[in-house]
Design an enzyme around this catalytic site. Structure first.
Site, PDB file in Angstrom:
ATOM      1  N   ARG A 221       1.972   6.353  -2.776  1.00  0.00           N
ATOM      2  CA  ARG A 221       2.623   6.790  -1.549  1.00  0.00           C
ATOM      3  C   ARG A 221       4.092   7.088  -1.834  1.00  0.00           C
ATOM      4  NH1 ARG A 221      -1.541   8.074   0.131  1.00  0.00           N
ATOM      5  NH2 ARG A 221      -2.638   7.347   1.980  1.00  0.00           N
ATOM      6  N   HIS A 275       0.078  16.171  -4.102  1.00  0.00           N
ATOM      7  CA  HIS A 275      -0.873  15.171  -3.582  1.00  0.00           C
ATOM      8  C   HIS A 275      -2.315  15.550  -3.948  1.00  0.00           C
ATOM      9  CE1 HIS A 275      -1.152  11.764  -0.432  1.00  0.00           C
ATOM     10  NE2 HIS A 275      -2.287  11.792  -1.116  1.00  0.00           N
TER      11      HIS A 275
HETATM   12  C1  GLV Z   1      -5.055   9.767   0.241  1.00  0.00           C
HETATM   13  O1  GLV Z   1      -3.899   9.810   0.067  1.00  0.00           O
HETATM   14  C2  GLV Z   1      -5.812   8.616   0.680  1.00  0.00           C
HETATM   15  O2  GLV Z   1      -5.210   7.638   1.152  1.00  0.00           O
HETATM   16  O3  GLV Z   1      -7.047   8.643   0.568  1.00  0.00           O
END
Ligand code: GLV
Length: 311
Positions: A221, A275
């Site tokens: 994160r 991401h």
């Molecule tokens: C993606 O970031 C998740 O939390 O699955």
């Protein structure tokens, strides 16, 4: 049972979940005027969804992190929330971490820079047994990542809030455990959930406890990292020795997409990915979602998240 699905790929989820639970009614969420449902299956649903949905008996989060869901002020506090656990993401994130660890351990960052200068020079190799790797967060994903890196031959240190025992991994916990880990790792991989206890954990003090020349990989994160401290630790030069920290591979950011004006984009020793480290494989995840809906509706035992802890 009636299940409302909120996801950018909701039609596909509806198809694949209907195959697994043919007797359930799956509805793809519209912007408004959705019928009242018994369960919500969702990834980052809109803020107003819980004002509209009044009869929910459970939620299945279509991701491993529940931070976005828990930040919704209207989230009902008295119904069970189930999240995906690994569901194939662990191996994908493990590959991402292996790529990053090797990038630094085998000096690919140096060779990229050397190539730009047409410089032919072999760097002295630090062998895998001398390249400690730290994995912060030993949930389903962190554990899998730690095991993959250990199988590759790196000494792996893991850290979690509560004590854990994982074969082949040196496990640490608590503040003292974190300090012990930081002193021994050349690459740090952050896979903690976003909670008040982990926010900006990677700050100036934490980074200063890593050996000089260490590197950071964050497929977790964005809020785990104090970006100002990270940039400071990297220094401004494009040479790997210009700061205490050698480089960083970053996949997650506090605000996504990462703003065009962010200085992270331009830093010569930061690698940025959008991401993509752990996309959710539909098949494995659908099995878990179907099992969760079955367990919730039949009152069978199932692991739910702890909203206070945040994971
Ligand atoms: C993606 O970031 C998740 O939390 O699955």
């Amino acid at each position: 049972m009636r299940v409302l699905i909120y996801h950018q790929d909701a039609d596909n989820w509806r198809r694949i979940l209907s195959e697994r639970l043919p007797e359930a009614e799956f509805i793809v969420a519209a912007e408004r005027d959705n019928p009242q449902a018994d369960y919500l299956v969702a990834w980052k649903p809109p803020a107003n969804i819980f004002d509209e949905q009044r009869t929910l008996q459970g939620i299945v989060n279509l991701g491993a992190g529940v931070d976005a869901l828990l930040q919704n002020p209207s989230l009902p506090r008295d119904i069970p929330i189930v999240k995906l656990r690994d569901a194939g993401m662990g191996e994908l994130i493990g590959d991402y971490a292996r790529y990053g660890v090797m990038h630094f351990q085998r000096d690919f960052d140096c060779y990229r820079r050397q190539q730009a200068n047409r410089e032919w020079r072999e760097q002295p190799l630090i062998d895998k047994p001398d390249w400690g790797v730290g994995v912060l967060g030993l949930g389903a994903i962190g554990t899998r990542v730690a095991q993959m890196l250990a199988a590759d031959g790196y000494p792996v240190h893991g850290w979690s809030r509560s004590p854990k025992q994982i074969e082949g991994i040196s496990c640490h916990h608590g503040d003292a455990g974190l300090d012990t880990l930081l002193g021994q790792v050349m690459t740090l991989v952050t896979l903690l959930p976003d909670t008040p206890a982990t926010r900006y954990l990677i700050d100036r003090e934490t980074l200063a406890k890593l050996p000089a020349g260490a590197s950071l990989i964050n497929p977790g994160r964005g809020t785990l990292i104090d970006e100002t401290a990270l940039l400071e630790a990297l220094g401004s030069g494009d040479d790997e020795t210009s700061g205490r920290l050698r480089g960083a591979l970053l996949d997650a950011f506090p605000t996504e997409p990462l703003a065009a004006e962010s200085p992270l984009w331009r830093h010569p020793r930061i690698l940025i990915t959008p991401h993509m480290a752990g996309p959710t494989p539909l098949g494995a995840a659908a099995d878990q979602v179907a099992d969760a809906l079955d367990a919730l509706s039949m009152g069978k035992p199932i692991a739910t998240i702890d909203p206070e802890a945040g994971y």
